[in-house]
Motif scaffolding. Sequence first.
Motif, mmCIF file in Angstrom:
data_model
loop_
_atom_site.group_PDB
_atom_site.id
_atom_site.type_symbol
_atom_site.label_atom_id
_atom_site.label_comp_id
_atom_site.label_asym_id
_atom_site.label_seq_id
_atom_site.Cartn_x
_atom_site.Cartn_y
_atom_site.Cartn_z
ATOM 1 N N SER A 404 60.565 -16.212 -83.014
ATOM 2 C CA SER A 404 59.361 -15.559 -82.523
ATOM 3 C C SER A 404 59.723 -14.396 -81.624
ATOM 4 C CB SER A 404 58.481 -16.556 -81.768
ATOM 5 O OG SER A 404 57.360 -15.902 -81.210
ATOM 6 N N VAL A 405 58.867 -13.380 -81.629
ATOM 7 C CA VAL A 405 59.151 -12.215 -80.802
ATOM 8 C C VAL A 405 59.163 -12.574 -79.324
ATOM 9 C CG1 VAL A 405 56.723 -11.545 -80.601
ATOM 10 C CG2 VAL A 405 58.505 -9.802 -80.456
ATOM 11 N N SER A 406 58.520 -13.663 -78.961
ATOM 12 C CA SER A 406 58.522 -14.095 -77.565
ATOM 13 C C SER A 406 59.804 -14.817 -77.178
ATOM 14 C CB SER A 406 57.322 -15.022 -77.300
ATOM 15 O OG SER A 406 57.386 -16.153 -78.153
ATOM 16 N N ASP A 409 64.711 -10.960 -78.832
ATOM 17 C CA ASP A 409 64.616 -9.764 -79.650
ATOM 18 C C ASP A 409 65.808 -9.718 -80.599
ATOM 19 O OD1 ASP A 409 63.950 -7.378 -80.716
ATOM 20 O OD2 ASP A 409 64.558 -6.159 -78.993
ATOM 21 N N ASP A 439 54.013 -17.072 -86.335
ATOM 22 C CA ASP A 439 52.805 -16.631 -85.632
ATOM 23 C C ASP A 439 52.382 -15.219 -86.034
ATOM 24 O OD1 ASP A 439 52.927 -19.051 -84.272
ATOM 25 O OD2 ASP A 439 54.178 -18.187 -82.685
ATOM 26 N N ASP A 441 54.038 -12.597 -86.778
ATOM 27 C CA ASP A 441 54.794 -11.493 -86.212
ATOM 28 C C ASP A 441 55.007 -10.417 -87.266
ATOM 29 O OD1 ASP A 441 54.884 -12.670 -83.782
ATOM 30 O OD2 ASP A 441 56.890 -13.524 -84.021
ATOM 31 N N THR A 442 55.550 -9.303 -86.816
ATOM 32 C CA THR A 442 55.769 -8.144 -87.684
ATOM 33 C C THR A 442 57.261 -7.943 -87.883
ATOM 34 O OG1 THR A 442 53.746 -7.092 -86.916
ATOM 35 C CG2 THR A 442 55.370 -5.683 -87.972
ATOM 36 N N ARG A 494 53.472 -6.875 -91.778
ATOM 37 C CA ARG A 494 52.927 -8.051 -91.111
ATOM 38 C C ARG A 494 53.192 -9.295 -91.953
ATOM 39 N NH1 ARG A 494 46.649 -7.902 -90.194
ATOM 40 N NH2 ARG A 494 46.749 -8.198 -92.454
ATOM 41 N N SER A 522 58.598 -7.516 -84.070
ATOM 42 C CA SER A 522 57.679 -6.950 -83.089
ATOM 43 C C SER A 522 56.354 -7.704 -83.162
ATOM 44 C CB SER A 522 57.474 -5.450 -83.355
ATOM 45 O OG SER A 522 56.977 -5.245 -84.663
ATOM 46 N N PRO A 523 55.468 -7.492 -82.207
ATOM 47 C CA PRO A 523 54.182 -8.219 -82.215
ATOM 48 C C PRO A 523 53.340 -7.869 -83.429
ATOM 49 C CG PRO A 523 54.642 -7.298 -80.050
ATOM 50 C CD PRO A 523 55.675 -6.735 -80.971
ATOM 51 N N GLU A 524 52.317 -8.658 -83.641
ATOM 52 C CA GLU A 524 51.450 -8.516 -84.813
ATOM 53 C C GLU A 524 50.731 -7.170 -84.799
ATOM 54 O OE1 GLU A 524 47.677 -10.839 -86.933
ATOM 55 O OE2 GLU A 524 48.497 -11.509 -85.018
#
Length: 855
Positions: A404-406, A409, A439, A441-442, A494, A522-524
């Motif tokens: 996950s991006v969270s 990285d 989730d 993510d991109t 995406r 990166s985020p959605e």
Amino acid sequence: MGSCVFPVLIGLILLQIHKISECHKIEVTPDSGTIVIFSKKPGQGLDCSVCKDEGPSQTCNSNLRLTEAKPTVVTFNCSQPGDVFTVEINQQIECSATSCGITAVHPDSTRFLEFTRTFTWDLKVQSGRMLQLDFPSPGMRQIKPSESCPDKHTYTTITYQRAGPANIGTFCRNGTISRIQVLYRGRVTLEVPKGTDLSPSDFKVTMGPAATALVEVDVKLPRGPFSADFFTPNYAAGWYSEEKIKWNFAVMPMHNFTVRFQQYTPPECQKKTVACDYALRDKPRFSKVPTDAQPTNELGDFSLTLANCDAKKGANIPGLSLHLNVEVFRSGTPYLCTVDLRNEEGLSLQIENKNPASYCEMSMNSVMQEKIVVPAGTKADLSFLDCPVQDLQLTATKVIDCPSVSDRDITGTSLTIPTLDPKLPVPLHQFTWLLRVQDQDTVDLMAPKGNLHQSLPDKQCNERVSLLISETEGSRIGQFCSTAESTIQKIQIRGNVSITVTPKNIKDLSQEKEALLKVGISPEISENVIYTVSPLISGPMYLATPNWPDGMNPSSSVSWVVYVPQDYKAELLLNDSKPKCDTGHAEIEVGPLDSQGQTQAWREDQSFPSPVVQQQSFYLNMSNCEPKSDRFAVLSKISLQKETKKFLGIILGVAGVLLLLVIIALIVVCVIRKRKNKPKTNRSSIYMPRGKPFLPGNAVFSKSRADNESHVYASIDDPTMYGHPDKNRPSEVDNGAWSNGHQVDAYRPFTGATDPVPAAKDSPADYSLDRRDEDAFQPFLNPPNTFNLPRPRSPLISQGSLGFEDRRMMDYTLNTFKSGGDINPIRLSTDESRLQPQMDSDSNTYPEPEYEAAM
């Protein structure tokens, strides 16, 4: 009593109505030459019968046989006659010397569906001949009499001989038996249970050759490994006849066979013994008994003839019963290798034979497979037999679970093709990465060096490899590569992404060792795909919607972020295919990135202007609707144009300076050329005895020395010619350099001082050019007292003057003659003829010489 009789009558009437309601009536019309027989099953429906016709002529029985080809009403006095009766449809076919009455058998598939149907064909040929049954591909398969066929279509073949009928065997469809020949007379039976749609295999009936055995079966064995089972007539019950049974086996090239007797029950022979005769293609015939080892690992076609003995018959005496198995497999030595994927996380392999006509055999862990799949994290032993490399295709897939991006990285993670076992006999044809994110993510995709390029008709990808990028749901985004003139800096997708690498200019992807892509998380994003592009100044750039030239997915969107260089503008052209929307609208939107300019938008029912000019960096967004028909596919073209308004003043200024420089250069050239055309003169000096020394400059005549006659003389006196001075003449004339007012070219020795530089007797003040009496008129030069002036002695005399005496010269006189004694006119130098004295009639003095100003 009367009251008791009435209820009884009511009961009888109701019973009769009930019986009538339970009747089942059908109409049957037999085909010509066809017999329809209704038979009651043993022990079923004792109170149910079948009736023919209606009214007084109606007859009922437990069986009904219809032979006439006319409509007949058949009535069953039970509600479910299919549970009680069976239907047999019989057809008799007799073959003459030339042909049979029918060659192809097509059972009727529409009638009597509620009954168990038995189709029978009674076949007969001339005595001593074989009745031949040809089954179309894929043929028939023999089973045990106790078994049933998967499709519920069971065939039985019977031969009628003097000893009685013999069951040749029970067969199902989709087998290896292509032909069965029986002696003289036989029957073919097809049984289909009720409620089953009839889907038979048609077969042909012809007259075969002269009889050589009771039964002859032709078998076409497919590619191995494969095995088939065969049984003797009356299997399990026993066969007592001395007749022969023959099997003809056709084996595929490059295959071996092995014969095994799975179950053998010997008869009690009274005469002879049971023998198995083999005939191989390249070997002499040989015989074996059933208890011997049968042929193993033999090559080519063969035939097996089983000859029974004169068996003893009895109630408890078994007859001959044989279950034989024939196995075929490939010949040759296979290539063996081992693949270990336990150290490569998420990597799986797939090997497929792309040429079905080849004899390639592939096995994994000793199991024959048409397609080999080695799962991730496993180890497998592979075998390849007669598999040309060009017929095999190896593909590999690697699954990468992105965090996950969270979490962390992973920007900069490079995608490289892992090294496979070099022992694999096939090159790597295709490699696929499956990037799975969490989730929504991109996934960010970038080229390791430079940018990416999308392969389009105007510019195809011709690099070493090509990258097919798709969404894992199956939507194809496009074909990409990395070239010198690439424009795509980043692709953002995406959700999960599939990246498939195929070779373009190489044969084996295993040779590609460099990184092909960089991956980041990166985020959605709101769109399905976002491109970040930088157009080239050198040429146009093309942008295609995902899945182009096919349409975008319904309700999907795509954006391009276009960076325009400073001092340039972008021209946007669109070539679109518009859908007819069922829900929503398909839209195209263009706007600046800084949100300060005007945004433009168009729907599918509006025309798009051409071109659209953007003065700065901008975004291009396209979204699809739920199409009712057609598709939404757009190919965009972006061209950069130089901004000219900011540089107009600079360009005009530079042009003016250049024009001024050209004019100045032309003036300089003209002046130089004009000066070169003027004659050059030497500066002269004149000595004034009672005056002031003056340098008049380069005085010239209006004509040059070559153009005037000032130096030409008509005659010269003898003393001057021969250098003998006249004693009577004044010394000023003899010693001077003037004759009639002109200097002559007679050389005279210098009688002045012998110092290198003669000293001037006058004071320096006498030579000043600026000294003059105030308010007194002075002539330019004071006229001399006599015309014949003495040669001046002045330090201004140069060595080139005729008055200069070289001490190294002797006293010689220059004389020239012409032929015949004529005097040769002498031309003086130009410098010595410039002074032309003129006589004034009113004065005894000579006028002052006139000079022209030198240029």
